[in-house]
Design an enzyme around this catalytic site. Structure first.
Site, PDB file in Angstrom:
ATOM      1  N   SER A   1       0.833  -1.201   0.000  1.00 52.57           N
ATOM      2  CA  SER A   1       0.000   0.000   0.000  1.00 52.57           C
ATOM      3  C   SER A   1       0.876   1.263   0.000  1.00 52.57           C
ATOM      4  O   SER A   1       1.713   1.424  -0.894  1.00 52.57           O
ATOM      5  CB  SER A   1      -0.944  -0.054   1.205  1.00 52.57           C
ATOM      6  OG  SER A   1      -1.963   0.899   1.099  1.00 52.57           O
TER       7      SER A   1
ATOM      8  N   ASP B   1      -8.876  -4.709  -5.760  1.00 49.11           N
ATOM      9  CA  ASP B   1      -8.331  -3.981  -4.611  1.00 49.11           C
ATOM     10  C   ASP B   1      -9.112  -2.683  -4.426  1.00 49.11           C
ATOM     11  O   ASP B   1      -9.129  -1.835  -5.316  1.00 49.11           O
ATOM     12  CB  ASP B   1      -6.847  -3.687  -4.851  1.00 49.11           C
ATOM     13  CG  ASP B   1      -6.140  -3.133  -3.609  1.00 49.11           C
ATOM     14  OD1 ASP B   1      -6.776  -2.380  -2.849  1.00 49.11           O
ATOM     15  OD2 ASP B   1      -4.957  -3.436  -3.435  1.00 49.11           O
TER      16      ASP B   1
ATOM     17  N   HIS C   1      -7.109  -6.220  -0.384  1.00 52.23           N
ATOM     18  CA  HIS C   1      -6.051  -5.205  -0.464  1.00 52.23           C
ATOM     19  C   HIS C   1      -4.730  -5.869  -0.127  1.00 52.23           C
ATOM     20  O   HIS C   1      -4.470  -6.178   1.036  1.00 52.23           O
ATOM     21  CB  HIS C   1      -6.349  -4.062   0.503  1.00 52.23           C
ATOM     22  CG  HIS C   1      -5.326  -2.964   0.495  1.00 52.23           C
ATOM     23  ND1 HIS C   1      -4.849  -2.397  -0.662  1.00 52.23           N
ATOM     24  CD2 HIS C   1      -4.680  -2.333   1.523  1.00 52.23           C
ATOM     25  CE1 HIS C   1      -3.964  -1.459  -0.359  1.00 52.23           C
ATOM     26  NE2 HIS C   1      -3.840  -1.412   0.961  1.00 52.23           N
TER      27      HIS C   1
END
Length: 520
Positions: free
Chosen positions: A236, A462, A489
């Site tokens: 991320s 995602d 995710h």
């Protein structure tokens, strides 16, 4: 305080042979002498410091960390020292927390990981992964190292702007009123938050929390861990750290795995809207999954799921539900749903929470929201929420144009109709608009020459970092793209029998997957 649902130099030469020891040693501390690499002028004493490893128990700053660190003999922790301001290496020093599980076999080096946020604890992430990676090539050949970035978790100082009680109170404030008076009240609250952060932390700390400084910290870590080249895993927002490191230190890169990419080609406004669309897509996947269940709280009509969700949650604006001595607010119900969109493992708890809401209860949704905000059962908050804001405010340009803010609000509502509160699309200045220090990063497409091939992993469903962001990052870095077809995710090191072996082969042997490779 209105929040966004987003979870983004020359120094003078100093001749010195001083060795910095990170903190006073505790009984049983084990010191290591590594071979430091060449340091930028003035930073030699930081690059050559010794590490004193010890039991991780004293480093736990949350209930989650306490449970992860307790009686785990395979884990060891330390702190390193870095300059608060790299332009003033003789000035104030801060400490960063590190956690390590040593390689079980022939060691290639350290695999340093960051779980994202910004503001999430890499020490907790590494502790969480330490068991699941055992008996894998990663555990055999790499020391698994997680770090808490400056301002986060066990690093000192950690960003804490609101007390636990103030954070609880803030979560009860829905900020859905978009009248002139409502916007003015929201902006006054956001300014008060920025002022409180400045008063508690100091402008000098807030000015040096961003990605610009974290990548320099990362290079110090690489050196003191004894690695000539960096091997890094970023999830991320951690992909933004990895990308910035590649730009700053391309010659120091061995391998980068970037999973759940932050799109380097988008403006903040574009990123917000894209993420709204990502959450809507994930919600629709959840609604389709739910409709196949006899107990679906949203009913069998997938097309009306967004409408049904709004009908369930909007009454909370005026009538929050008591949960023990607390209350489930509308904002927390939305946050709980957002939390569940990050992984389909949380879809069952979300369905339970929505069914409870239909029956006038809010326990499960409040639990999901607590997880998002890092609140434990004793009412203590981690540093993630305050650190998130502090880092974003120096990493991104300020949005102060009200026309642009209104346009973002309108586009976000259109992109994510399940989150539409029914009020006019009017944007408010957030806390960053009142931040006491300017941004330290100028967003730009990355430009890196001489970078070794990197591996970018992107998931089709995602919600937080939509698939195209990974496509764009791989192209920008000249890297290899691995596509995972799923609804979650990030994916690497989470047990997928296709993704994990590809990631292992890259980290150990620097072998990249075939072009266009897809996993499911």
């Amino acid at each position: 305080m209105r929040r966004l649902l987003l979870l983004t130099l020359a120094v003078p030469f100093l001749a010195s042979c001083t060795v910095v020891v990170a903190g006073a040693p505790s009984p049983g501390v084990k010191f290591e002498k590594n071979a430091p690499s060449a340091a930028p002028p003035g930073l030699e004493r930081f690059y050559s410091q010794q590490l004193g490893w010890e039991d991780c128990g004293p480093y736990a700053t949350t209930a989650t960390a306490q449970s992860q660190f307790k009686n785990r003999k395979s884990l060891e922790c330390t702190r390193i020292e870095v300059p608060l301001d790299y332009a003033k290496p003789d000035g104030k020093v801060i400490k960063l927390g590190l956690l390590r599980q040593k390689a079980s076999g022939e060691r290639i080096g350290s695999l340093i990981l960051n779980p994202g946020g910004p503001g999430a604890s890499g020490m907790e992430a590494a502790a969480s992964l330490s068991t699941s990676v055992r008996r894998t090539p990663v555990s055999e050949h790499f020391d698994l190292v997680g770090f808490d970035p400056r301002g986060v978790g066990a690093s000192e100082p950690a960003v804490k702007c609101l007390s636990d009680t103030e954070r609880d109170t803030d979560r009860l404030d829905n900020d859905v009123d978009t009248s002139s008076a409502g916007i003015a009240q929201t902006e006054a609250e956001n300014k008060a938050f920025a002022d409180k952060c400045a008063a508690k932390m100091g402008a000098d700390v807030l000015a040096n929390l961003g990605t610009r400084d974290v990548v320099k910290d990362l290079d110090v870590m690489r050196s003191v861990l004894g690695d000539t080249k960096l091997t890094y895993l970023g999830y991320s927002y951690g992909t933004a750290i990895g990308t910035a490191y590649a730009e700053a230190f391309p010659d120091n890169v061995r391998a980068l795995v970037l999973d759940g990419a932050v799109d380097p080609t988008q403006t903040e406004a574009e990123s917000l809207v894209a993420q709204g669309a990502g959450f809507q897509k994930a919600f629709e996947e959840f609604a389709a999954w739910c409709a196949r269940r006899d107990d679906c709280a949203l009913g069998k009509d997938v097309a009306s799921a967004s409408k049904t969700f709004r009908e369930l949650t909007l009454p909370l604006v005026q009538n929050p539900i008591a949960v023990g001595d607390r209350k489930l607010s509308y904002g927390d119900a939305i946050t709980g749903a957002i939390q569940a969109m990050y992984s389909n493992d949380l879809w069952t708890p979300l369905n339970t929470g929505l069914a409870e809401l239909r029956g006038g209860k809010g326990d499960m949704l409040l639990t999901l929201a607590d997880a998002y905000f890092g609140r434990d059962e004793d009412g203590r908050y981690s540093s993630i929420t305050d650190a998130f804001t502090a880092i974003k405010c120096v990493d991104e340009p300020r949005l102060t144009d009200r026309t642009v803010l209104d346009d973002i609000a309108r586009k976000y509502k259109a992109a994510a109709p399940f989150l539409d509160d029914g009020n006019p699309a009017v944007g408010a200045l957030d806390a960053c608009a009142f931040w006491p220090v300017p941004p330290t990063v100028t967003p730009h497409p990355p430009s890196v020459k001489g970078l070794p091939p990197v591996l970018v992993i992107s998931t089709t469903g995602d919600p937080a970092t939509p698939y195209d962001a990974g496509v764009n990052l791989a192209q920008a870095l000249g890297g290899s793209l691995l596509t995972f077809e799923g609804n979650q995710h990030t994916v690497y090191l989470q047990g997928n029998s296709c993704v994990d072996p590809i990631g292992h082969a890259y980290l150990v042997d620097l072998t990249l997957p075939d072009k266009g490779k897809r996993c499911s």
